[in-house]
Each structure stands twice: as structure tokens, then as C-alpha cells.
Write a protein that holds these residues in place. Structure first.
Motif, PDB file in Angstrom:
ATOM      1  N   SER A 165      11.226   0.821  -3.367  1.00  0.00           N
ATOM      2  CA  SER A 165       9.731   0.879  -3.586  1.00  0.00           C
ATOM      3  C   SER A 165       9.089   0.835  -2.511  1.00  0.00           C
ATOM      4  O   SER A 165       9.637   0.332  -1.454  1.00  0.00           O
ATOM      5  N   LEU A 166       7.794   1.377  -2.408  1.00  0.00           N
ATOM      6  CA  LEU A 166       7.087   1.221  -1.268  1.00  0.00           C
ATOM      7  C   LEU A 166       5.764   0.543  -1.597  1.00  0.00           C
ATOM      8  O   LEU A 166       5.195   0.517  -2.436  1.00  0.00           O
ATOM      9  N   VAL A 167       5.324  -0.383  -0.704  1.00  0.00           N
ATOM     10  CA  VAL A 167       4.255  -1.496  -0.922  1.00  0.00           C
ATOM     11  C   VAL A 167       3.314  -0.986   0.159  1.00  0.00           C
ATOM     12  O   VAL A 167       3.435  -0.715   1.193  1.00  0.00           O
ATOM     13  N   TYR A 168       1.874  -0.853  -0.512  1.00  0.00           N
ATOM     14  CA  TYR A 168       0.933  -0.178   0.209  1.00  0.00           C
ATOM     15  C   TYR A 168      -0.310  -1.316   0.099  1.00  0.00           C
ATOM     16  O   TYR A 168      -0.431  -1.717  -1.089  1.00  0.00           O
TER      17      TYR A 168
ATOM     18  N   LYS B 262      -2.309   1.552   3.681  1.00  0.00           N
ATOM     19  CA  LYS B 262      -1.346   1.285   4.696  1.00  0.00           C
ATOM     20  C   LYS B 262       0.003   0.732   4.120  1.00  0.00           C
ATOM     21  O   LYS B 262       0.053  -0.198   3.421  1.00  0.00           O
ATOM     22  N   LEU B 263       1.096   1.276   4.533  1.00  0.00           N
ATOM     23  CA  LEU B 263       2.398   0.973   4.069  1.00  0.00           C
ATOM     24  C   LEU B 263       2.610  -0.261   4.746  1.00  0.00           C
ATOM     25  O   LEU B 263       2.786  -0.524   5.966  1.00  0.00           O
ATOM     26  N   VAL B 264       3.266  -1.329   3.689  1.00  0.00           N
ATOM     27  CA  VAL B 264       3.640  -2.687   4.372  1.00  0.00           C
ATOM     28  C   VAL B 264       4.911  -2.576   4.715  1.00  0.00           C
ATOM     29  O   VAL B 264       5.822  -2.055   3.922  1.00  0.00           O
ATOM     30  N   LYS B 265       5.239  -2.954   6.089  1.00  0.00           N
ATOM     31  CA  LYS B 265       6.435  -2.845   6.389  1.00  0.00           C
ATOM     32  C   LYS B 265       7.241  -4.199   6.771  1.00  0.00           C
ATOM     33  O   LYS B 265       8.525  -4.358   6.772  1.00  0.00           O
ATOM     34  N   SER B 266       6.212  -5.018   6.610  1.00  0.00           N
ATOM     35  CA  SER B 266       6.986  -6.641   6.891  1.00  0.00           C
ATOM     36  C   SER B 266       6.014  -7.623   5.984  1.00  0.00           C
ATOM     37  O   SER B 266       4.759  -7.419   5.861  1.00  0.00           O
ATOM     38  N   ALA B 267       6.666  -8.430   5.515  1.00  0.00           N
ATOM     39  CA  ALA B 267       6.186  -9.748   4.486  1.00  0.00           C
ATOM     40  C   ALA B 267       4.984 -10.577   5.447  1.00  0.00           C
ATOM     41  O   ALA B 267       3.951 -10.871   4.776  1.00  0.00           O
ATOM     42  N   ASP B 268       5.109 -10.309   6.604  1.00  0.00           N
ATOM     43  CA  ASP B 268       4.069 -11.073   7.540  1.00  0.00           C
ATOM     44  C   ASP B 268       2.614 -10.540   7.458  1.00  0.00           C
ATOM     45  O   ASP B 268       1.736 -11.092   7.978  1.00  0.00           O
ATOM     46  N   GLU B 269       2.682  -9.205   7.081  1.00  0.00           N
ATOM     47  CA  GLU B 269       1.475  -8.486   6.837  1.00  0.00           C
ATOM     48  C   GLU B 269       0.611  -8.923   5.694  1.00  0.00           C
ATOM     49  O   GLU B 269      -0.363  -8.483   5.452  1.00  0.00           O
TER      50      GLU B 269
ATOM     51  N   VAL C 206      -1.897  -5.420  -3.698  1.00  0.00           N
ATOM     52  CA  VAL C 206      -1.343  -4.434  -3.212  1.00  0.00           C
ATOM     53  C   VAL C 206      -0.737  -3.228  -4.415  1.00  0.00           C
ATOM     54  O   VAL C 206      -1.029  -3.717  -5.764  1.00  0.00           O
ATOM     55  N   ASP C 207      -0.490  -2.318  -3.819  1.00  0.00           N
ATOM     56  CA  ASP C 207       0.140  -1.089  -4.797  1.00  0.00           C
ATOM     57  C   ASP C 207       1.484  -0.718  -4.500  1.00  0.00           C
ATOM     58  O   ASP C 207       1.854  -0.920  -3.275  1.00  0.00           O
TER      59      ASP C 207
END
Length: 394
Positions: free
Chosen positions: A359-362, A366-373, A380-381
Motif C-alpha cells: 500500500s501507499l501512504v500519502y 505527498k507520498l510518505v517514504k519514511s516513518a520519520d516523516e 494520512v491516506d
């Protein structure tokens, strides 16, 4: 002898008397040979022996004739040794010759040879002076005796072979003292009657019978005719001065009629052949001209603006068809390439990854690529393969 005799008894009695007369055995007799005949089967010689006033028949049998060192012929003067006998069947007396010796050339024969030589020197017999015969004479004249059997033969042949010709008979005496002048008179008259061809002659006979045609007068008259003349005298073996002076010699009167005109049957055949050849030639020329006309019409048609416009339109339509076919072919090729690229691109699509459980987390857009973000409480979506859900980070 009885008072009344049969013919046979009379002839036999005279034959007996002559046989018994010694003065009529082995007599030497001088004369000129006439009507000589060499009987080829039996070998016997038959002839007439004559002088200026009289003539007598003679025979020389083969057993005697075979011993002669020379061949007798008509016109030859001879001295014969002969017995005088009667030929009982005919009741005539004749000479039975046992021997024969030449006595120089006969007077008539010598005169004839001298005449031939003289006329030959004058050019009367020259081939260069012979007139050509017309191939299809319209008028044919015949100079001969009206009582001659040869005349009927000639008329019958001409009527059968060439009925198109007009045949005129010019009567003339052909035998006797007056014959030469009669023949010349008829020839001169016929020559002035517009004939295309003349036949002059008579049937066969003895040397004396044909003598009129061995005269200088007749020879010069034949030579002087402006109309071509065929000489037809006697049988094939007879050869006269007239034959030499005429434009053409025929061996017999019947042969003269055949030489005078063509055979109409042959002419009809020739005419039919020419007609067929002309028809074939005309048809060939017509076909040739028709072919040339068709070729010219085609060339003219190609020069017609309508024809050129039609050809241009046809060429355009064919080019349009070719372009359409090429476009379809190109479109098909491009469609295949597009499908190939789409398949490759689809293989790289994130959706393909999501379909495998990812799945992709937005966060916003913005696409979330790291948990630190993310921080607690961020909304989130989460995009799944079959839809999107919202969540709050705790």
C-alpha cells in the motif's frame, strides 16, 4: 475357158499369163520412189515407182529388203530388178522387187531440197521472224478444204476446248495443180478479215498429195501473213515447206486445234484460283487496315483529355487505396507496438505492486517514504489496490 468368168477366175488367169511371160521376169526398171512404207513388223517395203507420166505399185519382201545396204525413202530415184505379177485379190499388177540400187536423188526431191535451201537463205524459216500466237484468240480462221475430214476434227476440238472463239472456215483446194494458188488466195483473204489466228493445212496423204504445201508460192504467202499462222499438214511424220514457213508447226490438224486455243476447263480452274487468291488477299488487306485503324483509335483515345483525366483519376484512386492499405498496415504495426509498451509500462506500475499486498501512504498529496516523516495525530491516506482509507497516526 467358159464364156462367163468369175472375177477370181479372171484375175487368176491374168496372173497365170504374166507369170508365164518370160519378158516380165527380172526386169530392170528406173523410177522415183513415192509413198514409201517400211512395215516394221513384217520388214516388207511398200512403195510406188513412178516417172513423169506413170506410176506402178511395188513391194519388196523382207528377205530381199534386209539385204539392202541403204534405207529407201520417198523422192529417191532408183533402179530396181523386179518381176511383174498380179495381186489377185485386188486385180492389180505390181512389181515384186528383188534388188534395188540408188539412181541419184529424184527430180521432185532434189527440187524440194533446193527450194528449202533458197528460202532458208532468205530468212523465211528464221525463228526470229516467227509471230507469237495469242493466248486467247477471239477469232480463228481455218484455211483448208471443206470436204476434208480433218476440218471436222478441228471444228469439234475448238468447240469443245474453247467455245468462246468465233471460228471461220476459208475454203481452199488442198490437192491438185490449182491447190497452191487456191491456198494463197484463201490465206490472203483470211489475213484481211481481222482474224487473231489462222490454221492452214489438210489431212494426211502421199508425197504427191501434200505437194501444194511444198511450193514456193505457199511458203511465201505464209511468211507474208500479218496474222499468226499454224501449219497443220498431214501426219506427224510429214514435214513440208509450209511447216517451216509458218509461225508454228503442228504435227496434225487436230494438234493444231489444241495449240490454237486454251482449254476452257483449265481457264475456269485458273479463274477460280485467281478469284480465291484475290479474295484472300483482299481479306488480308482488310484485316491489316482494320488492325491499323484500331491501333490509331487507341492512340487517339489516349490523347483525349477525358481519357487522360480518367487515367489520372484511376491512378489517384489506386494511390489512395495503396495509401489506405499502407496506413492500416502502419496503424496495425503501431497498435502492436503500443500494446507491447503498455504491457511493459503496466509491469512497472505501482498499482501492480499494490495488487501484491503493498500500500501507499500519502500525507496530503505527498507520498510518505519514511516513518520519520509522520508524527502522532497526523492524518494520512492509505491507498490500497482496491481503494483508499484514511487513518490517524497514534
Amino acid at each position: 475357158m467358159s464364156a462367163i468368168l468369175t472375177v477370181t477366175q479372171l484375175n487368176r488367169y491374168i496372173a497365170f499369163k504374166l507369170k508365164e511371160d518370160g519378158n516380165l521376169h527380172g526386169k530392170l526398171i528406173r523410177g522415183e520412189i513415192s509413198n514409201f512404207t517400211n512395215h516394221t513388223k513384217s520388214g516388207h517395203f511398200y512403195f510406188t515407182l513412178k516417172d513423169g507420166e506413170s506410176a506402178v505399185k511395188a513391194v519388196m519382201f523382207s528377205n530381199m529388203a534386209s539385204r539392202l545396204p541403204f534405207m529407201p525413202k520417198s523422192g529417191m530415184r532408183v533402179i530396181v530388178s523386179a518381176d511383174v505379177r498380179v495381186y489377185e485379190r485386188d486385180g492389180v499388177y505390181q512389181l515384186y522387187v528383188t534388188d534395188m540400187q540408188p539412181d541419184g536423188a529424184g527430180a521432185l526431191y532434189l527440187a524440194l531440197e533446193q527450194l528449202k535451201e533458197r528460202l532458208s537463205r532468205e530468212g523465211i524459216f528464221d525463228e526470229a521472224g516467227k509471230k507469237p500466237l495469242p493466248s486467247m484468240p477471239k477469232k480463228i480462221g481455218i484455211v483448208t478444204s471443206t470436204e476434208a475430214a480433218a476440218l471436222q476434227d478441228m471444228l469439234n476440238i475448238l468447240a469443245r476446248r474453247y467455245p468462246l472463239a468465233e471460228v471461220t472456215v476459208f475454203p481452199a483446194a488442198v490437192q491438185g495443180e490449182t491447190a497452191p494458188e487456191s491456198i494463197c488466195r484463201a490465206l490472203r483473204y483470211a489475213d484481211g478479215r481481222g482474224m487473231d489466228l489462222l490454221i492452214c493445212g489438210r489431212g494426211g496423204g502421199s508425197f504427191e498429195d501434200l505437194s501444194a504445201f511444198n511450193t514456193e508460192a505457199v511458203a511465201r504467202c505464209l511468211y507474208g501473213c500479218s496474222t499468226p499462222v499454224i501449219s497443220a499438214v498431214g501426219h506427224e511424220t510429214d514435214f513440208t515447206v509450209a511447216d517451216m514457213a509458218a509461225d508454228l508447226r503442228a504435227p496434225t490438224p487436230s494438234a493444231a486445234a489444241e495449240l490454237a486455243a486454251p482449254d476452257i476447263t483449265f481457264l475456269y480452274g485458273r479463274l477460280n484460283a485467281l478469284e480465291k487468291a484475290l479474295t484472300d488477299s483482299f481479306r488480308d488487306r482488310l484485316d491489316e487496315k482494320y488492325q491499323k485503324l484500331e491501333n490509331a483509335a487507341r492512340r487517339l483515345e489516349r490523347l483525349d483529355p477525358k481519357y487522360r483525366a480518367s487515367r489520372l483519376k484511376e491512378n489517384f484512386l489506386q494511390a489512395e487505396k495503396r495509401l489506405e492499405a499502407a496506413f492500416r498496415l502502419k496503424l496495425t504495426a503501431c497498435g502492436g507496438l503500443l500494446a507491447e509498451k503498455a504491457a511493459a509500462l503496466d509491469g512497472l506500475s505501482p498499482l501492480k505492486t499494490l495488487s501484491r499486498g503493498y500500500s501507499l501512504v500519502y500525507s496530503g498529496d505527498k507520498l510518505v517514504k519514511s516513518a520519520d516523516e509522520l508524527s502522532a495525530g497526523d492524518r494520512v491516506d492509505i491507498r490500497l489496490s482496491d481503494g483508499t482509507v484514511s487513518a490517524v497516526i497514534d
